[in-house]
Design a protein around this motif. Sequence first.
Motif, mmCIF file in Angstrom:
data_model
loop_
_atom_site.group_PDB
_atom_site.id
_atom_site.type_symbol
_atom_site.label_atom_id
_atom_site.label_comp_id
_atom_site.label_asym_id
_atom_site.label_seq_id
_atom_site.Cartn_x
_atom_site.Cartn_y
_atom_site.Cartn_z
ATOM 1 N N LYS A 9 0.841 -1.195 0.000
ATOM 2 C CA LYS A 9 0.000 0.000 0.000
ATOM 3 C C LYS A 9 0.876 1.245 0.000
ATOM 4 O O LYS A 9 1.906 1.280 0.661
ATOM 5 N N ILE A 10 0.446 2.269 -0.750
ATOM 6 C CA ILE A 10 1.091 3.586 -0.722
ATOM 7 C C ILE A 10 0.000 4.624 -0.498
ATOM 8 O O ILE A 10 -0.957 4.700 -1.278
ATOM 9 N N GLU A 12 -1.403 8.662 0.133
ATOM 10 C CA GLU A 12 -1.159 9.995 -0.407
ATOM 11 C C GLU A 12 -0.344 10.803 0.607
ATOM 12 O O GLU A 12 -0.326 10.495 1.788
ATOM 13 N N ASP A 51 6.676 8.538 -5.675
ATOM 14 C CA ASP A 51 5.921 8.815 -6.899
ATOM 15 C C ASP A 51 6.222 7.820 -8.017
ATOM 16 O O ASP A 51 5.370 7.542 -8.849
ATOM 17 N N TYR A 53 6.767 4.633 -7.784
ATOM 18 C CA TYR A 53 6.473 3.243 -7.417
ATOM 19 C C TYR A 53 4.982 2.993 -7.327
ATOM 20 O O TYR A 53 4.197 3.914 -7.094
ATOM 21 N N ASN A 54 4.614 1.725 -7.509
ATOM 22 C CA ASN A 54 3.210 1.325 -7.467
ATOM 23 C C ASN A 54 3.045 0.139 -6.534
ATOM 24 O O ASN A 54 4.010 -0.600 -6.276
ATOM 25 N N GLU A 55 1.825 -0.072 -6.086
ATOM 26 C CA GLU A 55 1.534 -1.251 -5.284
ATOM 27 C C GLU A 55 1.868 -2.491 -6.100
ATOM 28 O O GLU A 55 1.602 -2.545 -7.304
ATOM 29 N N ASP A 57 5.038 -3.534 -6.581
ATOM 30 C CA ASP A 57 6.454 -3.465 -6.953
ATOM 31 C C ASP A 57 7.314 -4.106 -5.870
ATOM 32 O O ASP A 57 7.056 -3.946 -4.677
ATOM 33 N N LYS A 90 14.109 -0.285 -6.817
ATOM 34 C CA LYS A 90 13.534 -1.554 -7.252
ATOM 35 C C LYS A 90 14.458 -2.678 -6.806
ATOM 36 O O LYS A 90 15.679 -2.560 -6.880
#
Length: 124
Positions: A9-10, A12, A51, A53-55, A57, A90
Motif C-alpha cells: 500500500k502507498i 497519499e 511517486d 512506485y506502485n503497489e 512493486d 527496485k
Amino acid sequence: MEVTGKIKKIDETKTFGSSGFRKREMVVTTDEQYPQMIMIEFVQDKTSLLDAYNEGDDVKVNINLRGREWINPEGEAKYFNSIVGWRIEKAQAGAPNAVPPVEAVDSFQPADNVSSDEPDDLPF
C-alpha cells in the motif's frame, strides 16, 4: 538498515500543522517464512520518492529507526517508535548477495608444480 519486499500500500502525502510538515506512508510485505507487513513513513522532501512506485512493486527500502518520549497530562512517560525511509529502489530479480553458479568440470587436472617426494605435513 533496509527492508526488502513487495509494496502492499502507498498512501497519499499528508500535510500537518502551520509549518507544512509532510508525511507519506507505505506498507511493505517482506518475503520470508513469516511475512511481516512493515509500515514505513517518508517525510518532507522524501515523500516524492514514492511517486515512481506502485503497489505490487518489489523494492528495497533504506530505513532509520526513530524513537521519542511523550509525557502525558498525568506525568507518565510514553514511548513511540517509527520507521523512516530515506531511499527506495527496485529490488533485483535475484538475491542481492547470491553467489553466481559455477560450471561443472568434467575432469580434474592436478597442478603440474607439485612434487610427489615432498613430505605430507598436514595434521590430519
